[in-house]
Design a protein around this motif. Sequence first.
Motif, PDB file in Angstrom:
ATOM      1  N   TYR A 186       0.732  -1.255   0.013  1.00 10.97           N
ATOM      2  CA  TYR A 186       0.011  -0.183   0.061  1.00 10.97           C
ATOM      3  C   TYR A 186       0.996   1.209   0.078  1.00 10.97           C
ATOM      4  CZ  TYR A 186      -3.795   3.308   1.461  1.00 10.97           C
ATOM      5  OH  TYR A 186      -4.894   4.061   1.529  1.00 10.97           O
ATOM      6  N   PRO A 187       0.417   2.258  -0.805  1.00  6.11           N
ATOM      7  CA  PRO A 187       1.489   3.471  -0.827  1.00  6.11           C
ATOM      8  C   PRO A 187       2.166   4.075   0.133  1.00  6.11           C
ATOM      9  CG  PRO A 187      -0.524   3.673  -2.312  1.00  6.11           C
ATOM     10  CD  PRO A 187      -0.905   2.571  -1.399  1.00  6.11           C
ATOM     11  N   LYS A 189       3.143   2.338   2.999  1.00 11.58           N
ATOM     12  CA  LYS A 189       3.942   1.424   3.518  1.00 11.58           C
ATOM     13  C   LYS A 189       5.496   1.847   3.464  1.00 11.58           C
ATOM     14  CE  LYS A 189       0.997  -1.389   5.230  1.00 11.58           C
ATOM     15  NZ  LYS A 189      -0.294  -1.019   5.016  1.00 11.58           N
ATOM     16  N   ASN A 190       6.157   1.221   4.137  1.00 14.59           N
ATOM     17  CA  ASN A 190       7.753   1.586   4.430  1.00 14.59           C
ATOM     18  C   ASN A 190       8.330   1.137   2.776  1.00 14.59           C
ATOM     19  OD1 ASN A 190       7.123   1.547   6.925  1.00 14.59           O
ATOM     20  ND2 ASN A 190       9.132   1.335   7.488  1.00 14.59           N
ATOM     21  N   LEU A 191       7.427   0.222   2.168  1.00 18.34           N
ATOM     22  CA  LEU A 191       8.098  -0.164   0.738  1.00 18.34           C
ATOM     23  C   LEU A 191       6.773  -0.141   0.138  1.00 18.34           C
ATOM     24  CD1 LEU A 191       9.878  -1.044  -1.447  1.00 18.34           C
ATOM     25  CD2 LEU A 191       9.341  -3.553  -0.961  1.00 18.34           C
ATOM     26  N   GLY A 192       6.509   1.039  -0.338  1.00 17.76           N
ATOM     27  CA  GLY A 192       5.295   1.281  -1.142  1.00 17.76           C
ATOM     28  C   GLY A 192       4.837   1.492  -2.449  1.00 17.76           C
ATOM     29  N   ALA A 193       4.053   1.144  -3.083  1.00 21.58           N
ATOM     30  CA  ALA A 193       3.838   1.174  -4.573  1.00 21.58           C
ATOM     31  C   ALA A 193       2.979   2.357  -4.808  1.00 21.58           C
ATOM     32  CB  ALA A 193       3.038   0.087  -5.099  1.00 21.58           C
ATOM     33  N   LEU A 194       2.345   2.746  -6.071  1.00 24.38           N
ATOM     34  CA  LEU A 194       1.766   3.713  -6.214  1.00 24.38           C
ATOM     35  C   LEU A 194       0.021   3.295  -6.305  1.00 24.38           C
ATOM     36  CD1 LEU A 194       3.839   5.711  -8.931  1.00 24.38           C
ATOM     37  CD2 LEU A 194       3.907   5.998  -6.814  1.00 24.38           C
ATOM     38  N   GLY A 195      -0.208   2.167  -5.816  1.00 18.49           N
ATOM     39  CA  GLY A 195      -1.558   1.893  -5.662  1.00 18.49           C
ATOM     40  C   GLY A 195      -1.213   0.634  -4.804  1.00 18.49           C
ATOM     41  N   ASP A 196      -2.117  -0.284  -4.942  1.00 16.30           N
ATOM     42  CA  ASP A 196      -2.318  -1.595  -4.380  1.00 16.30           C
ATOM     43  C   ASP A 196      -1.394  -2.564  -4.839  1.00 16.30           C
ATOM     44  OD1 ASP A 196      -4.101  -1.455  -2.043  1.00 16.30           O
ATOM     45  OD2 ASP A 196      -5.805  -1.644  -3.450  1.00 16.30           O
ATOM     46  N   GLY A 197      -0.607  -3.378  -3.877  1.00 17.13           N
ATOM     47  CA  GLY A 197       0.116  -4.336  -4.211  1.00 17.13           C
ATOM     48  C   GLY A 197       0.442  -4.940  -2.922  1.00 17.13           C
ATOM     49  N   GLY A 198       0.881  -6.238  -3.111  1.00 20.43           N
ATOM     50  CA  GLY A 198       1.227  -7.320  -2.058  1.00 20.43           C
ATOM     51  C   GLY A 198       2.185  -8.595  -2.606  1.00 20.43           C
ATOM     52  N   ALA A 199       2.686  -9.363  -1.601  1.00 22.20           N
ATOM     53  CA  ALA A 199       3.463 -10.352  -1.871  1.00 22.20           C
ATOM     54  C   ALA A 199       3.153 -11.309  -0.763  1.00 22.20           C
ATOM     55  CB  ALA A 199       4.909 -10.178  -2.104  1.00 22.20           C
ATOM     56  N   VAL A 200       3.444 -12.863  -1.248  1.00 25.89           N
ATOM     57  CA  VAL A 200       3.635 -13.870  -0.555  1.00 25.89           C
ATOM     58  C   VAL A 200       5.169 -14.469  -0.687  1.00 25.89           C
ATOM     59  CG1 VAL A 200       2.860 -16.316  -0.081  1.00 25.89           C
ATOM     60  CG2 VAL A 200       1.170 -14.597  -0.775  1.00 25.89           C
ATOM     61  N   VAL A 201       5.542 -14.710   0.562  1.00 26.72           N
ATOM     62  CA  VAL A 201       7.084 -15.100   0.458  1.00 26.72           C
ATOM     63  C   VAL A 201       7.184 -16.664   1.135  1.00 26.72           C
ATOM     64  CG1 VAL A 201       7.984 -12.849   0.243  1.00 26.72           C
ATOM     65  CG2 VAL A 201       7.723 -13.771   2.445  1.00 26.72           C
TER      66      VAL A 201
END
Length: 373
Positions: A186-187, A189-201
């Motif tokens: 989410y924009p 966040k400390n590592l933010g995009a320009l819209g929504d995004g997420g990751a599974v690791v």
Amino acid sequence: MTSFAVPFFAFRDFPAGINREVEQALVRAAASQHYILGEEVEAFEQELATALGTGMAIGVGNGYDALVVAMKSAGIGPGDEVIVPANTFIATVNAVVQAGAIPVLAEPDPYTCNLTAGAAAAVLTKKTKAIIPVHLYGQACEMADFMQLAQKHNFILIEDFAQAQGASYGGQSVGSFGKINATSFYPTKNLGALGDGGAVVTSDAALAAFARMYRNYGQEQKYHNKIVGINSRLDTLQAAVLRVKLRYLNQLNSERQRLAQVYQNELQGIVGLILPVTAPACTHVYHIFNIRTSQRDKLQTWLAAQGIQTAIHYPVPVHLQEAYAFLGYQPGSFPVAEELAATSLSLPLFPGMTAAEQQQVISSIHTFFKVHG
């Protein structure tokens, strides 16, 4: 919309030149004319996995989907209980329900505000399938005890590190302890995009393979569907942005930590004000700088009158939300979470915040407690 002299959060060009790099990355990605998955997404996934010290990362549409995909990949479903902190953003609990499981709430630590293994152990049952430690506000949970508890009772550990990208416990990155873990871009966040995004690791190849299929309609090859999946894919344009920001994550976090230390130094000793506490072996990357006071509402109103915007994380705890009345909890069920909800206030803190802006916040807080002490 009210204009504040000191915003709670603002997007600044910090470090200088990063905005230009982001713009260039967007142009490059757009020129590729490959907008869904593709090379940019694969490159970001590899770079994120390397940064975290995990085997694989799978980009998805948002942080909520990341939690759902993680749980689905781990085989969590109807009848399973998943322990979550009573003090968390609602998405953590919503995702448990979306996966078909039953959320079981546990009290946070009154000092760090994070879930502890001891609190989780107190609500373990034979139906417990997983525990989700949330690295809240940017501080790493104390993971050694969680790892021991998971091994002893054979449940799945799933980290929610949406607020703590770049934080670590014992020198190891959060997001690398659990069997499969989830984060948000989410924009703000400390590592933010320009819209929504997420990751599974994850470092489990089988779980990663399932997650990749599940996020993309359940297919490895187009029109050949092995499982019933969903459509939740990280946009190529967002991946391009995140590749730039990932390179600067440590610098961005260092700036957050510097600003937090200024607050810590300048606000120490105010009677009636509780400052953030960081647990041993944990780092804190201050997605949120959360203070606590019994005069929270008065302080927030006072600061707003001085042109300072603040936020409350979170004013209504999960167990008192109307949506979760079916769990059967009552007022008083989680006194620590309720106290946090009543007293917490998040101060402005973001990379690029000026010394003058921060000093205005500090001076206004000192004045408030002199007047209302």
